[in-house]
Motif scaffolding. Structure first.
Motif, PDB file in Angstrom:
ATOM      1  N   GLY A  70       0.792  -1.232   0.000  1.00 36.27           N
ATOM      2  CA  GLY A  70       0.000   0.000   0.000  1.00 36.27           C
ATOM      3  C   GLY A  70       0.817   1.271   0.000  1.00 36.27           C
ATOM      4  O   GLY A  70       0.292   2.357  -0.291  1.00 36.27           O
ATOM      5  N   ASP A  71       2.112   1.179   0.321  1.00 36.22           N
ATOM      6  CA  ASP A  71       2.955   2.374   0.305  1.00 36.22           C
ATOM      7  C   ASP A  71       3.063   2.932  -1.111  1.00 36.22           C
ATOM      8  O   ASP A  71       3.217   2.179  -2.079  1.00 36.22           O
ATOM      9  N   ARG A  72       2.994   4.256  -1.219  1.00 32.40           N
ATOM     10  CA  ARG A  72       3.286   4.934  -2.481  1.00 32.40           C
ATOM     11  C   ARG A  72       4.785   5.209  -2.540  1.00 32.40           C
ATOM     12  O   ARG A  72       5.370   5.719  -1.582  1.00 32.40           O
ATOM     13  N   VAL A  73       5.410   4.878  -3.679  1.00 33.70           N
ATOM     14  CA  VAL A  73       6.862   5.000  -3.762  1.00 33.70           C
ATOM     15  C   VAL A  73       7.294   5.523  -5.131  1.00 33.70           C
ATOM     16  O   VAL A  73       6.622   5.303  -6.151  1.00 33.70           O
ATOM     17  N   ALA A  74       8.429   6.232  -5.122  1.00 34.35           N
ATOM     18  CA  ALA A  74       9.135   6.578  -6.356  1.00 34.35           C
ATOM     19  C   ALA A  74      10.247   5.559  -6.552  1.00 34.35           C
ATOM     20  O   ALA A  74      10.844   5.078  -5.579  1.00 34.35           O
ATOM     21  N   VAL A  75      10.533   5.230  -7.793  1.00 31.77           N
ATOM     22  CA  VAL A  75      11.499   4.177  -8.112  1.00 31.77           C
ATOM     23  C   VAL A  75      12.794   4.792  -8.624  1.00 31.77           C
ATOM     24  O   VAL A  75      12.784   5.655  -9.502  1.00 31.77           O
ATOM     25  N   ASN A  76      13.908   4.338  -8.067  1.00 31.65           N
ATOM     26  CA  ASN A  76      15.220   4.750  -8.542  1.00 31.65           C
ATOM     27  C   ASN A  76      15.450   4.159  -9.934  1.00 31.65           C
ATOM     28  O   ASN A  76      15.095   3.000 -10.184  1.00 31.65           O
ATOM     29  N   CYS A  77      16.060   4.935 -10.832  1.00 26.49           N
ATOM     30  CA  CYS A  77      16.330   4.411 -12.173  1.00 26.49           C
ATOM     31  C   CYS A  77      17.376   3.298 -12.143  1.00 26.49           C
ATOM     32  O   CYS A  77      17.522   2.560 -13.119  1.00 26.49           O
ATOM     33  N   GLU A  78      18.111   3.187 -11.028  1.00 28.19           N
ATOM     34  CA  GLU A  78      19.108   2.131 -10.879  1.00 28.19           C
ATOM     35  C   GLU A  78      18.715   1.192  -9.748  1.00 28.19           C
ATOM     36  O   GLU A  78      18.227   1.633  -8.707  1.00 28.19           O
ATOM     37  N   THR A  79      18.932  -0.074  -9.969  1.00 31.51           N
ATOM     38  CA  THR A  79      18.785  -1.049  -8.896  1.00 31.51           C
ATOM     39  C   THR A  79      20.183  -1.441  -8.435  1.00 31.51           C
ATOM     40  O   THR A  79      21.101  -1.550  -9.249  1.00 31.51           O
ATOM     41  N   PHE A  80      20.339  -1.640  -7.124  1.00 33.51           N
ATOM     42  CA  PHE A  80      21.692  -1.922  -6.626  1.00 33.51           C
ATOM     43  C   PHE A  80      21.643  -2.744  -5.353  1.00 33.51           C
ATOM     44  O   PHE A  80      20.755  -2.592  -4.516  1.00 33.51           O
ATOM     45  N   CYS A  81      22.651  -3.611  -5.230  1.00 28.93           N
ATOM     46  CA  CYS A  81      22.659  -4.596  -4.143  1.00 28.93           C
ATOM     47  C   CYS A  81      23.024  -3.977  -2.802  1.00 28.93           C
ATOM     48  O   CYS A  81      22.617  -4.467  -1.750  1.00 28.93           O
ATOM     49  N   GLY A  82      23.836  -2.919  -2.820  1.00 28.36           N
ATOM     50  CA  GLY A  82      24.262  -2.279  -1.580  1.00 28.36           C
ATOM     51  C   GLY A  82      25.425  -2.967  -0.896  1.00 28.36           C
ATOM     52  O   GLY A  82      25.913  -2.491   0.127  1.00 28.36           O
TER      53      GLY A  82
END
Length: 347
Positions: A79-91
Motif C-alpha cells: 500500500g505504500d506509495r513510492v518513487a522508483v530509482n532508475c538504478e537497482t543496486f545490491c548495496g
C-alpha cells in the motif's frame, strides 16, 4: 497486463504480458500508477544502447503503489506509495559501498530496469533490492511531484554534487530539455551566483526563465555563446559547465566556455563518439567529469520536494492515458507540440 516492449531496433510494441512475480526475498512487486518516457528509451529504440535486451519492457522513471513485498524487505509495506530509482543496486558490492551504484556488480544492478530487465511502462513491475531502490512518497506529495525523483532529479543533483557547485560560481547548463531543466533546479539548491541556460529552442529557454530555473537564457542558434559568456563573467568564462544536451557541437562548446581550471561535467548520453581537442584546450587545466548517474540522493530529493524547494511539475507539458502510450512515444520522439515531458497515467 499491457506493457511497452522493446522487440528490436526501431520496433516498440504495446503487447499483453504476464504479470511479474516475486523472485527474491528482497523484491518488491509494484503497481505502476504514473510513468513517463525518457530520452534513454529513444536511445534504446534507435540501437544506441548495446546492452539493452530485446523483448524487455521499457521504462525506468515511474511511481507506484506496493502490491507485494519479499520476506526480507524491511522499509516498505503493501500500500505504500513510492518513487522508483532508475538504478537497482545490491548495496553490498565494492562499488555500492562507495556509493557508485551505477556500477553495481549484481546481475540486476545498475541501469537494469527497462534496459536489461522489465521496467515500468507496464501495469506491474518487479523491483529488485526494494529496500535500496524505492523512496516513500509523503502524503503531501503528489505522484506528479514525485515522478522525476529517481531519474531526472537524481541525475541533476548528482551532476551538481560532482561539479562541486559553490555560492561564488557562475554555472552554465547546456541543454534546457527535461534533464537540463531538472539540473538547473538542483543547481539552485547550491545557491550559485548565477545560472545560465543554453539551448536552441526558445520555448524550453522561456520555460527555464519563467519558472526561475535559470537567471539568464541564451539561444545558441543566434547568440555567439562564447562572447556572451565572456561578457557575463568578467571575460573569464564559466566556473562550472554542465553539458546536458548531447548535441553535435555541445561537447566542444562546454570546453570552450569554461575558464582555465574550471570544472566541466558531461551529463549527456552521446549518440556518437566525441573527440577531445587536446591541442586547443592544452593549458586550460580543466577538470572534466562524466558518467552515468549514481542515484543515491533520492531521500534528500524527496525531502526537497516535500519542502517545496524543488518543483518539477512545470516540465510536464503533456498528460496522457496509458492506452495512448504509443502515441505518446511518437509525440516525445519527434518533439511534437512543444513537448518536454509526458506524464502517463496507468488507470
Amino acid at each position: 497486463m499491457k506493457a511497452v516492449v522493446f522487440k528490436d531496433v526501431g520496433n516498440l510494441v504495446l503487447e499483453e504480458r504476464a504479470e511479474p512475480k516475486i523472485l527474491e526475498d528482497t523484491d518488491v512487486l509494484l503497481e505502476v500508477t504514473l510513468t513517463t518516457i525518457c530520452s534513454s528509451d529513444i536511445h534504446i529504440k534507435k540501437g544506441f544502447v548495446p546492452r539493452a535486451v530485446k523483448n524487455t519492457v521499457l521504462g525506468h522513471e515511474f511511481v507506484g503503489k506496493i502490491k507485494e513485498v519479499g520476506k526480507a524487505v524491511k522499509k516498505f509495506k503493501i500500500g505504500d506509495r513510492v518513487a522508483v530509482n532508475c538504478e537497482t543496486f545490491c548495496g553490498e558490492c565494492f562499488y555500492c559501498k562507495k556509493g557508485y551504484v551505477n556500477n553495481c556488480t549484481d546481475k540486476n544492478g545498475g541501469w537494469a530496469l527497462g534496459c536489461r530487465i522489465d521496467g515500468g511502462q507496464g501495469e506491474y513491475v518487479r523491483i529488485p533490492f526494494g529496500d535500496n531502490c524505492l523512496t516513500k512518497i509523503p502524503d503531501s506529495v503528489t505522484d506528479e511531484e514525485a515522478l522525476f525523483t529517481g531519474d531526472l532529479l537524481s541525475t541533476g543533483y548528482w551532476a551538481c554534487k560532482i561539479g562541486e557547485i559553490s555560492k561564488e560560481d557562475t554555472v552554465v547548463v547546456i541543454g534546457a530539455g527535461p534533464t537540463g531543466l531538472c539540473t538547473m533546479m538542483c543547481a539552485k539548491l547550491f545557491e550559485p551566483k548565477k545560472i545560465i541556460a543554453i539551448d536552441i529552442d526558445d520555448n524550453r529557454l522561456n520555460l527555464a526563465k519563467e519558472n526561475g530555473y535559470a537567471d539568464i537564457i541564451l539561444n545558441s542558434s543566434r547568440d555567439n555563446i562564447k562572447d556572451e559568456i565572456l561578457k557575463l563573467t568578467d571575460k573569464r568564462g564559466a566556473d562550472k559547465v554542465l553539458e546536458v544536451a548531447g548535441g553535435k557541437d555541445t561537447f566542444n562548446i562546454s570546453l570552450d566556455i569554461a575558464h582555465p581550471n574550471a570544472t566541466v561535467v558531461l551529463v549527456a548520453m552521446y549518440e556518437e563518439n566525441q573527440i577531445l581537442p587536446l591541442p586547443n584546450i592544452y593549458g586550460k587545466n580543466l577538470i572534466i567529469k562524466f558518467g552515468g548517474v549514481d542515484g543515491i540522493y533520492c531521500d534528500k530529493i524527496m525531502k526537497y520536494i516535500e519542502e517545496k524547494k524543488i518543483n518539477s511539475t512545470p516540465i510536464i507539458t503533456h498528460r496522457m492515458d496509458f492506452e495512448n502510450i504509443m502515441e505518446a512515444f511518437d509525440i516525445f520522439e519527434n518533439k511534437k507540440d512543444g513537448v518536454i515531458k509526458i506524464a502517463i497515467k496507468m488507470k
